[in-house]
Design a protein around this motif. Structure first.
Motif, PDB file in Angstrom:
ATOM      1  N   GLU A 246      24.947  27.138  41.168  1.00  0.00           N
ATOM      2  CA  GLU A 246      24.126  27.618  40.054  1.00  0.00           C
ATOM      3  C   GLU A 246      24.319  26.763  38.803  1.00  0.00           C
ATOM      4  OE1 GLU A 246      21.781  30.136  40.010  1.00  0.00           O
ATOM      5  OE2 GLU A 246      22.072  29.915  42.178  1.00  0.00           O
ATOM      6  N   ARG A 263      26.871  33.352  31.628  1.00  0.00           N
ATOM      7  CA  ARG A 263      25.819  33.644  32.608  1.00  0.00           C
ATOM      8  C   ARG A 263      26.190  34.758  33.578  1.00  0.00           C
ATOM      9  NH1 ARG A 263      23.723  28.188  35.295  1.00  0.00           N
ATOM     10  NH2 ARG A 263      22.465  29.776  36.384  1.00  0.00           N
ATOM     11  N   GLU A 266      23.476  37.298  34.785  1.00  0.00           N
ATOM     12  CA  GLU A 266      22.485  36.604  35.621  1.00  0.00           C
ATOM     13  C   GLU A 266      23.048  36.300  37.010  1.00  0.00           C
ATOM     14  OE1 GLU A 266      20.875  32.044  35.978  1.00  0.00           O
ATOM     15  OE2 GLU A 266      21.544  32.768  34.025  1.00  0.00           O
ATOM     16  N   LEU A 267      24.302  35.813  37.044  1.00  0.00           N
ATOM     17  CA  LEU A 267      24.928  35.481  38.321  1.00  0.00           C
ATOM     18  C   LEU A 267      25.112  36.724  39.182  1.00  0.00           C
ATOM     19  CD1 LEU A 267      27.634  32.996  37.002  1.00  0.00           C
ATOM     20  CD2 LEU A 267      25.619  32.389  38.362  1.00  0.00           C
ATOM     21  N   GLU A 269      23.301  39.428  39.129  1.00  0.00           N
ATOM     22  CA  GLU A 269      21.991  39.868  39.613  1.00  0.00           C
ATOM     23  C   GLU A 269      21.535  39.014  40.795  1.00  0.00           C
ATOM     24  OE1 GLU A 269      18.547  42.086  39.920  1.00  0.00           O
ATOM     25  OE2 GLU A 269      20.315  42.486  38.664  1.00  0.00           O
ATOM     26  N   LYS A 270      21.790  37.714  40.740  1.00  0.00           N
ATOM     27  CA  LYS A 270      21.295  36.801  41.769  1.00  0.00           C
ATOM     28  C   LYS A 270      22.190  36.745  42.995  1.00  0.00           C
ATOM     29  CE  LYS A 270      19.518  32.125  42.459  1.00  0.00           C
ATOM     30  NZ  LYS A 270      19.146  30.846  41.802  1.00  0.00           N
TER      31      LYS A 270
END
Length: 402
Positions: A246, A263, A266-267, A269-270
């Motif tokens: 990422e 992050r 975001e990390l 969630e992904k």
């Protein structure tokens, strides 16, 4: 110097004569290659991190001598004798996961140094427990390499280069993906610090005796190898490297921690919680390796044990390679038994890859006999063993066949 008075060398001598007869010359090679224990650094090596590892007092013990033939013949106590020829040293699919594949792989790498292969006989016994997480395969690879280095004229092979050759043989010929830590510990000997950020690892050694500071290094076989957990084991580096990708990187050592922190939502969630937690473990464990190395250099065993307990907790909570849930949790069970006996003294942690294999315990000397007796009663005789650091790494030297 190799101590050929060890009883294992007498067994290796008997095996040599039994399989190959008396050597043609009285000058033969004595060969030694130890097993290893990961002292600190759980799943850090494949991410370019730091590790402390120690060669331990179980090993390959053997004798080798030229045979005047165009083949290598190998006798390993308890296994069928095999041979390989030099006509094709590339990986053979039908030899995967065999000792012959390791010998062929090492011969391939030694021949690349400009050496001319020549036939020899090698007979050995191995006291490194198979499947117990002490790297018996790395010991065998390194022993093969040192024999060929000595018998085939050419330049000297450093411990780092020999370790890299051994890793190649295991990856490409044997067919098992592995990092470099096992082989490097076996080849270096003693207690060693390793930094895997670059292709040529940085290393340092320390003369240290755990018994001398009042604790026994004990490894406990949990009664289950890694095979039922192959997918769980493989997911650890995959998920760590998903985080690295990422950030446009291959390994976590290349990722800026501050950038990771910015992050996190975001990390999560992904990639999910577990991948993020495993990345958290990597940086935490890497720092703990450095702190434990300092404690050992300062001869501060109390700090070392405290930090080791923190490492064990990180593996359980964040790395999550101790248990995969369900009712079958052999490593967690063994850790629970160890903690029940230690009662806050010493330290315990998962050892190596995790899930199965072995756990590592640092046990105060005043309770080590009782600890081993009870662990063996619970898990089976011989499950718990007391190890010491072996200063010798993989080596071979000329001796007289008396």
């Amino acid at each position: 110097m190799i101590d050929t008075t060890a009883p294992e060398f007498a067994r290796a001598r008997e095996l040599f004569v039994q399989e190959f007869g008396e050597p043609a010359s009285k000058d033969v090679l004595a060969v030694y290659a130890p097993g290893r224990s990961e002292i600190a650094g759980n799943h850090t090596d494949h991410e370019g991190g730091h590790v402390i590892a120690g060669a331990v007092n179980v090993a390959v013990y053997g004798y080798a001598a030229p045979n005047g033939l165009d083949v290598i013949r190998v006798a390993d106590e308890g296994f069928p004798t095999f041979q390989i020829s030099f006509d094709d040293l590339s990986a053979h699919e039908d030899e995967k996961v065999s000792s012959a594949s390791l010998m062929r792989g090492m011969a391939f790498k030694l021949a690349e140094t400009g050496r001319t292969p020549a036939g020899f006989d090698f007979a050995f016994v191995c006291t490194v427990p198979s499947g117990g997480g002490l790297s018996s395969s790395a010991a065998v690879e390194a022993a093969y390499g040192r024999v060929m280095e000595a018998l085939w004229p050419g330049r000297d092979i450093s411990p780092v280069e020999l370790a890299q050759m051994s890793q190649f043989a295991e990856n490409q010929h044997f067919g098992k993906p592995c990092g470099l830590m096992d082989q490097l510990a076996v080849c270096m000997g003693g207690l060693a610090y390793m930094d895997f950020r670059k292709a040529e690892p940085k290393t340092a050694k320390l003369d240290f005796d755990f018994d001398a500071v009042g604790v026994a290094l004990c490894l406990v076989d949990v009664g289950c190898d890694h095979s039922p957990f192959t997918d769980d084991y493989a997911a650890v580096p995959v998920e760590m490297q998903q985080v690295a990708h990422e950030f446009g990187c291959n390994r976590l050592c290349e990722v800026d921690e501050a950038a990771f922190d910015t992050r996190l939502p975001e990390l999560r969630e992904k990639l999910g919680d577990r991948a993020v937690l495993r990345a958290i473990h990597y940086w935490r464990e890497n720092d703990l390796v450095d702190a434990r190395w300092k404690a050992l250099n300062d001869n501060d065993i109390d700090t070392f044990l405290e930090l080791t307990r923190e490492s064990g907790a990180s593996s359980g909570m964040f790395l999550q390679n101790v248990s995969n849930g369900g009712s079958f949790q052999p490593a967690m069970y063994a850790l629970g038994l160890a903690e029940r006996l230690l009662k806050g003294r010493g330290a315990s942690r998962i050892h190596g890859g995790g899930f199965g294999g072995s756990i590592q315990c640092f046990v105060p000397l005043d309770m080590v006999d009782a600890f081993m007796q009870q662990m063996n009663a619970w898990l089976g005789e011989g499950s718990c063993r007391h190890y010491t650091i072996s200063e010798n790494g993989a080596c071979a030297e000329t001796t007289t066949w008396a």
